[in-house]
Design an enzyme around this catalytic site. Structure first.
Site, PDB file in Angstrom:
ATOM      1  N   ASP A 154      13.301  -2.255  -5.131  1.00  0.00           N
ATOM      2  CA  ASP A 154      12.867  -2.724  -6.966  1.00  0.00           C
ATOM      3  C   ASP A 154      14.231  -1.871  -7.578  1.00  0.00           C
ATOM      4  O   ASP A 154      13.909  -2.232  -8.448  1.00  0.00           O
ATOM      5  CB  ASP A 154      11.703  -1.656  -6.954  1.00  0.00           C
ATOM      6  N   ASP A 166      17.071  -7.327   8.445  1.00  0.00           N
ATOM      7  CA  ASP A 166      16.808  -6.302   8.963  1.00  0.00           C
ATOM      8  C   ASP A 166      17.833  -4.864   8.716  1.00  0.00           C
ATOM      9  O   ASP A 166      19.106  -4.728   8.833  1.00  0.00           O
ATOM     10  CB  ASP A 166      16.512  -6.312  10.138  1.00  0.00           C
ATOM     11  N   ASP A 185      14.912   3.693   2.043  1.00  0.00           N
ATOM     12  CA  ASP A 185      13.401   4.012   0.756  1.00  0.00           C
ATOM     13  C   ASP A 185      11.987   2.786   1.554  1.00  0.00           C
ATOM     14  O   ASP A 185      12.350   1.613   0.867  1.00  0.00           O
ATOM     15  CB  ASP A 185      13.837   3.635  -0.406  1.00  0.00           C
ATOM     16  N   SER A 186      11.793   3.143   2.198  1.00  0.00           N
ATOM     17  CA  SER A 186      11.027   1.414   2.415  1.00  0.00           C
ATOM     18  C   SER A 186       9.696   1.987   2.691  1.00  0.00           C
ATOM     19  O   SER A 186       9.105   2.467   2.325  1.00  0.00           O
ATOM     20  CB  SER A 186      11.507   1.658   4.871  1.00  0.00           C
TER      21      SER A 186
HETATM   22  N1  SAM Z   1      11.087   2.450  -4.513  1.00  0.00           N
HETATM   23  C1  SAM Z   1       9.218   1.914  -4.018  1.00  0.00           C
HETATM   24  C2  SAM Z   1       9.070   3.330  -4.243  1.00  0.00           C
HETATM   25  O1  SAM Z   1       8.812   3.728  -5.377  1.00  0.00           O
HETATM   26  O2  SAM Z   1       8.335   3.829  -3.655  1.00  0.00           O
HETATM   27  C3  SAM Z   1       8.700   1.688  -2.797  1.00  0.00           C
HETATM   28  C4  SAM Z   1       9.710   1.012  -1.750  1.00  0.00           C
HETATM   29  S1  SAM Z   1      10.651  -0.269  -1.055  1.00  0.00           S
HETATM   30  C5  SAM Z   1       9.415  -1.614  -2.433  1.00  0.00           C
HETATM   31  C6  SAM Z   1      10.174  -0.521   0.012  1.00  0.00           C
HETATM   32  C7  SAM Z   1      11.043  -1.563   0.376  1.00  0.00           C
HETATM   33  O3  SAM Z   1      11.633  -1.622   1.984  1.00  0.00           O
HETATM   34  C8  SAM Z   1      10.256  -3.116   0.310  1.00  0.00           C
HETATM   35  O4  SAM Z   1      11.276  -3.518  -0.581  1.00  0.00           O
HETATM   36  C9  SAM Z   1      10.563  -3.756   1.629  1.00  0.00           C
HETATM   37  O5  SAM Z   1      11.412  -5.368   1.362  1.00  0.00           O
HETATM   38  C10 SAM Z   1      11.231  -3.168   2.465  1.00  0.00           C
HETATM   39  N2  SAM Z   1      11.999  -3.073   3.962  1.00  0.00           N
HETATM   40  C11 SAM Z   1      10.659  -3.032   4.677  1.00  0.00           C
HETATM   41  N3  SAM Z   1      11.509  -2.966   6.353  1.00  0.00           N
HETATM   42  C12 SAM Z   1      12.550  -3.347   6.011  1.00  0.00           C
HETATM   43  C13 SAM Z   1      13.678  -3.385   7.169  1.00  0.00           C
HETATM   44  N4  SAM Z   1      13.863  -3.173   8.519  1.00  0.00           N
HETATM   45  N5  SAM Z   1      15.294  -3.491   6.936  1.00  0.00           N
HETATM   46  C14 SAM Z   1      14.916  -3.186   5.473  1.00  0.00           C
HETATM   47  N6  SAM Z   1      13.886  -3.384   4.435  1.00  0.00           N
HETATM   48  C15 SAM Z   1      12.521  -3.495   4.374  1.00  0.00           C
END
Ligand code: SAM
Length: 297
Positions: free
Chosen positions: A98, A149, A167-168
């Site tokens: 985000d 990834d 921040d996953s």
């Molecule tokens: N920042 C947000 C909050 O305020 O809680 C939530 C986190 S953000 C939306 C989570 C992100 O982690 C997502 O965009 C997702 O695509 C990413 N993500 C999940 N697994 C991942 C991985 N193995 N490597 C990189 N990004 C990953």
């Protein structure tokens, strides 16, 4: 008798949650307006407007952020590790599609900011419908964007980053690999000798299920392992949320508040005014744990 207002299910977003204590409770958010509904290669992406929280993003049915309180999460997960480091120049952000972590981190005089999210579609949808979060930060010349990834990208860097922010999503779906010991080892190797990392973890409601076992794994690698607590009203987990900050050499709890305040003034200068949650005193206080969440020494 007070008329009971039961809204029809269709007007409510009922949050699912991954296995854990949270399965015993779920939150429902009134849907005022649907903004985006889609599925990427990796996850369901849903954005809606709720009267209580403003615009909300859910991935695979789990609330990620809300307009009302995203700043708490992003200020804590960015400024606490960055201001705990004496001179951060190279930052890696894993996840955070985000753009909220990038927005906060870019306020620091960093040299390079590596950003890696597995899902390009989350970034594009968030830029379009939740632009108040990233506020154009993806155009910052210091930001190098990768779509892969996070585990793969971190493997390719040794002794390179001063700070790493993970921040996953939760330990389900694509985020699962970011909660495993071999990933933590890769983060350890990618950090410089005075490096600091912070991981989004989960609710203190899942202390025994997630926080404690994760901290135990991290203690095999890092000298300092500190849970960091923050209020997250939009999370269906009784609002007390946990990140864990790890460090090879620097003891974050031993940095005097005065020094944190000095670094904040020096590094953010006029951008300090944009902070709505973070203060040097809450920086230290966020690592003070009540008895039931203290880790065995
Ligand atoms: N920042 C947000 C909050 O305020 O809680 C939530 C986190 S953000 C939306 C989570 C992100 O982690 C997502 O965009 C997702 O695509 C990413 N993500 C999940 N697994 C991942 C991985 N193995 N490597 C990189 N990004 C990953």
């Amino acid at each position: 008798m007070k008329e009971e207002i039961i809204f029809p299910r269709k007007e409510w977003f009922l949050e699912t949650s991954f296995p854990g204590v949270r399965r015993c409770k779920a939150d429902a958010f009134r849907i005022q307006k649907e903004i985006y509904k889609g599925r990427s290669k990796f996850q369901d992406i849903y954005i809606f407007e709720s009267p209580g929280f403003g615009k909300m993003l859910a991935l695979d049915g789990i609330i990620q952020l809300s307009q009302a309180d995203e700043f708490i999460y992003h200020e804590v997960i960015s400024h606490i590790p960055l201001l705990s480091h004496p001179h951060p120049k190279h930052l890696l952000v894993i996840g955070g599609g985000d753009g909220g972590v990038l927005r906060e981190a870019a306020k620091h005089p960093l040299k390079e900011i590596y950003f890696v999210d597995i899902d390009k579609q989350v970034v594009e949808v968030a830029k379009k419908y939740l632009s108040f979060i990233s506020q154009g930060v993806f155009a910052d010349k210091r930001v190098k964007v990768f779509f892969t990834d996070g585990k793969k990208l971190v493997r390719g860097h040794k002794n390179f980053f001063d700070v790493i922010v993970v921040d996953s999503t939760d330990p389900v779906g694509p985020g699962k690999v970011l909660f495993q010991l071999d990933f933590y080892r890769l983060v350890f190797d990618a950090l410089k000798k005075d490096g600091i990392a912070i991981f989004q973890l989960g609710p203190f409601l899942d202390f025994d299920l997630i926080v404690k076992p994760t901290c135990r794994k991290l203690k095999e690698l890092f000298t300092y392992v500190n849970p960091v607590r923050l209020p997250m009203p939009s999370y269906s987990c009784g609002s007390e949320y946990c990140f864990v900050m790890v460090s090879k050499k620097i003891n974050p709890q031993a940095i005097p508040e005065k020094e944190i305040a000095r670094r904040l003034r020096l590094r953010l200068t006029d951008k300090e005014k944009s902070l709505r949650y973070y203060t040097p005193s809450m920086h230290q206080a966020s690592m003070a744990m009540p008895k039931l969440w203290q880790l065995a020494k």
